[in-house]
Design a protein around this motif. Structure first.
Motif, mmCIF file in Angstrom:
data_model
loop_
_atom_site.group_PDB
_atom_site.id
_atom_site.type_symbol
_atom_site.label_atom_id
_atom_site.label_comp_id
_atom_site.label_asym_id
_atom_site.label_seq_id
_atom_site.Cartn_x
_atom_site.Cartn_y
_atom_site.Cartn_z
ATOM 1 N N THR A 107 0.845 -1.195 0.000
ATOM 2 C CA THR A 107 0.000 0.000 0.000
ATOM 3 C C THR A 107 0.880 1.245 0.000
ATOM 4 O O THR A 107 2.047 1.196 0.423
ATOM 5 N N GLU A 109 0.781 3.732 1.987
ATOM 6 C CA GLU A 109 1.181 4.056 3.355
ATOM 7 C C GLU A 109 2.387 3.211 3.785
ATOM 8 O O GLU A 109 3.333 3.718 4.401
ATOM 9 N N ARG A 110 2.360 1.919 3.456
ATOM 10 C CA ARG A 110 3.471 1.047 3.839
ATOM 11 C C ARG A 110 4.736 1.355 3.046
ATOM 12 O O ARG A 110 5.846 1.175 3.542
ATOM 13 N N GLU A 112 5.866 4.097 2.435
ATOM 14 C CA GLU A 112 6.568 5.213 3.077
ATOM 15 C C GLU A 112 7.547 4.719 4.143
ATOM 16 O O GLU A 112 8.491 5.425 4.500
ATOM 17 N N GLN A 157 -8.368 -1.881 6.699
ATOM 18 C CA GLN A 157 -8.440 -0.574 6.038
ATOM 19 C C GLN A 157 -9.750 -0.448 5.255
ATOM 20 O O GLN A 157 -10.406 0.595 5.283
#
Length: 724
Positions: A107, A109-110, A112, A157
């Motif tokens: 994802t 977010e991951r 990052e 999520q």
């Protein structure tokens, strides 16, 4: 001059190139040496078909076999570190592990925080409901409903996204099995999980169905921490490409991602119940939390609560009763998987153990003899003696009181002897958790409570720090369930009764006590005799060998025997028992049962003493006997075997009989590591009857009878040998 200068420059360049090459080679060598240690790879524990345990306790699944194939292709070593998903993410981010493979969606977010491999599968979330649920056929039908999710997953999520559109209550779980069970049991209306995982669970027999199509999902990949272990990531990508080309990848996928038509509908899901049972330590003398009833079954708040939670969560366990302090050591050294023993959750213990949610609060309270009117407050303890049980919060509270007042503290390994110390007038008061003290008084102990209970610590179930987290999660989930369905209240009402409702369980006479506990005492006696005979037999052989070492003229053998005897006779038996049961498994990574550790302990100790008895017996034979045999032409070995040893054995018989009796009595020390021999059987009976005086008379008489019979039998053998 110019030629000379050019030569110098050329030599300098060659030197610099050689130096650079050497440094590069050294760097590569160091890196190779650093990489020789296996990579630590985190994975999930309950996420079939990606990673789960089979019936043999082995981790299998898409991720596990994919990683194994890639590691073999690329020639690197790794060590799996199973943990729940959210804990794995934290371990990876904190560089506690080198990589993570756990059906981890790539994802934004991951990305990052982590660097990902090339994707090896795509998986989107899907909704599942109970197979009998016809109300939910779309996401709109979730309005006002409860949705179960697994923490940290893309399903969680997606559930959060749905909760923005509809009025949804979300139940969060650390593993998929409990999430599914939440829906199957009707606690949640639906669950969200990646499609391959959900489909596999349904194929294995879960009573769920899919009312909607799966959503478009994120690709799944292998992860390392950002900018860390890039060489591992490169090897994973290279290996993935190779196994995709040679067909290994397709074989793995075909093994686990089967269609519903190819699945045996009678299949069952892999659960903790199919694994080896968890070993759970508990106390032996701590009513009403844990104690034995008249049928020698362990009962009590802790025992019944654990049984209810295990049934609710579907895991198997085996109780390992031992005294409280030994239980703590067993848990800390991973001899047991968990401990339930009215264990207060103190800050000190939280440094070493991980605790469940509390299931009861209990504060310490003071108790005195019922005829004692001198002590009505803590100030009255000044100059008095206080009895406590080792390792409990009551003992900690007593230490705090001792800082303010002049108090002598008597320490005991079990509650029954602590109470008896007060009842007999040896101590002026005792401190114990209120439920335990109240129960003891209800059972007829001549004690009373002059003060109100103190505010206490909550009580919980414990595992060793960082170990058996799945067991802890199941305990917490089961505790919630048994509290909700009323089982918890039934257990508490059974044991925490008022004084007027309590009944004394057993008669007060010695004969009544013996009759009602005869089977338990005989079982303890049988274990005592078995320990004695096995360890004495081993020691007789080993002791004879070391005794001959001592008697020989070979200085090396003399030294070996001397060191052994000096060391083993110098170590107290209780210390040796603790070392064998707790330290040896930790040092050598082996598992020893308490019975095996007891046999080894007694054998090592008894061998040292028999060795000296053999040496003394040989030395007591006149030297002229050996010289006469040698003068007749017999070699040294035959002289010892035919002439000296037969005479030495007759001399040794009384000492060996005495050693057999000592070994029999020494078995009582082994109760510290959880062996329920005769003495420990007596303690367990005292824990529920509170008749310590009568019980110790019974135990003493049994020892006296058995030792007398053994002595008579040994004397017959001695006379028989003397007459030969």
């Amino acid at each position: 001059m110019k030629v000379k200068k050019k030569s110098h420059i050329l030599i300098g360049l060659i030197f610099l190139l050689t130096l650079a090459s050497s440094l590069l080679f050294l760097k590569k060598t160091v890196e190779a040496a650093e990489q020789s240690d296996p990579y630590i790879i985190a994975t999930d524990v309950t996420f079939a078909p990606f990673e789960y345990q089979n019936e043999d306790g082995e981790y299998i699944g898409i991720d596990i076999e994919l990683l194994a194939a890639i590691a073999e292709d690329q020639g690197f070593e790794y060590e799996l570190r199973p943990m729940n998903f959210s804990a794995g993410l934290q371990a990876l981010e904190g560089n506690q592990v080198d990589g993570m493979i756990a059906a981890m969606s790539i994802t934004p977010e991951r990305e990052e925080s982590f660097d990902f491999s090339e994707p090896y599968i795509d998986a989107g979330p899907v909704l599942a409901v109970h197979e009998d649920n016809d109300e939910i056929t779309s996401y709109e039908d979730l309005d006002g409903k409860t949705l179960a999710v697994k923490i940290g997953t893309t399903g969680a999520q997606f559930a959060d996204d749905l909760a923005e559109d509809y009025d949804i209550t979300i139940n969060q779980f650390e593993d998929s099995a409990n999430m599914y069970e939440d829906v199957a049991a009707g606690q949640a209306d639906a669950a969200v999980e990646d499609y391959p995982v959900m489909a596999y669970a349904i194929q294995q027999g879960l009573p769920l169905k899919l009312p909607t199509e799966s959503e478009e999902g994120y690709p799944v990949g292998f992860a390392v921490n950002e900018d860390q272990n890039q060489e591992l990531l490169e090897m994973f990508n290279a290996g993935l490409e190779n196994i995709q080309e040679d067909g290994t990848y397709d074989e793995i996928m075909d093994t686990y991602l089967v269609s519903s038509d190819d699945t045996d509908e009678a299949g069952t899901k892999e659960t903790a119940a199919q694994m080896d049972p968890y070993i759970i330590a508990t106390d032996v003398t701590f009513a009403p939390f844990e104690y034995q009833n008249d049928d020698n079954e362990y009962i009590g708040i802790d025992i019944d609560l654990l049984a209810a939670i295990a049934e609710d969560q579907g895991f198997a366990y085996e109780l390992r009763p031992m005294n409280f302090s030994a239980g703590l050591q067993a848990l800390e050294t991973n001899q047991v998987d968990g401990m339930i023993a009215a264990m207060s959750i103190t800050p000190e213990r939280e440094e070493s153990f991980d605790f469940s949610e509390p299931y009861i609060d209990a504060g310490p309270v003071l108790a005195v003899h019922e005829d004692n009117d001198e002590i009505s407050s803590y100030e009255d303890l000044d100059g008095k003696t206080l009895a406590v049980k080792v390792g409990t919060t009551g003992a900690q509270f007593a230490d705090e009181l001792a800082q303010e007042y002049d108090i002598t503290i008597n320490q005991f390994e079990d509650s029954a002897n602590m109470y008896e110390d007060v009842a007999a007038g040896q101590a002026d008061a005792a401190v114990e958790d209120y439920p335990v003290m109240a129960y003891a008084i209800q059972q007829g102990l001549p004690l009373k409570l002059p003060t109100e209970p103190e505010e206490g610590y909550p009580i919980g179930f414990a595992v060793n720090e960082g170990q058996n987290q799945e067991l802890l999660e199941m305990f917490n989930a089961g505790l919630v369930n048994v509290m909700e369905d009323g089982t918890y209240d039934e257990i508490m009402d059974t044991y925490l009764v008022s004084p007027e409702d309590a009944e004394v369980a057993e008669g007060t006479g010695i004969l009544s006590l013996l009759a009602s506990n005869f089977d338990a005492l005989m079982a303890g006696l049988g274990r005592t005799l078995l320990l004695t005979l096995i360890s004495f037999g081993i020691s007789l052989v080993a002791g004879t060998i070391f005794g001959l070492f001592s008697a020989t003229k070979n200085r090396a053998l003399n030294l070996v025997a001397n060191i052994y005897v000096t060391v083993l006779r110098g170590i107290p038996l209780i210390v040796l028992a603790f070392f064998m049961y707790f330290s040896v498994p930790q040092l050598f990574d082996i598992q020893l049962t308490a019975f095996m550790a007891g046999i080894i302990t007694l054998s090592l100790n008894t061998t040292a003493y028999i060795s000296e008895q053999v040496r003394g017996g040989i030395a007591a034979v006149p030297i002229g006997q050996l010289e006469a045999a040698r003068s007749l032409g017999l070699p040294y070995r035959q002289s010892m075997q035919k002439v000296v040893l037969p005479q030495a054995i007759k001399i040794m018989i009384p000492s060996l009989i005495n050693q057999l009796v000592i070994t029999l009595k020494d078995t009582s020390i082994l109760s510290v590591i959880g062996i329920v021999e005769l003495t420990q059987s007596g303690r367990i009976i005292i824990a529920r009857s509170y008749q310590s005086g009568a019980m110790w008379i019974i135990v003493g008489l049994i020892y006296l009878i058995i030792i007398t019979l053994l002595t008579k039998l040994s004397n017959l053998i001695e006379r028989s040998l003397m007459n030969d």
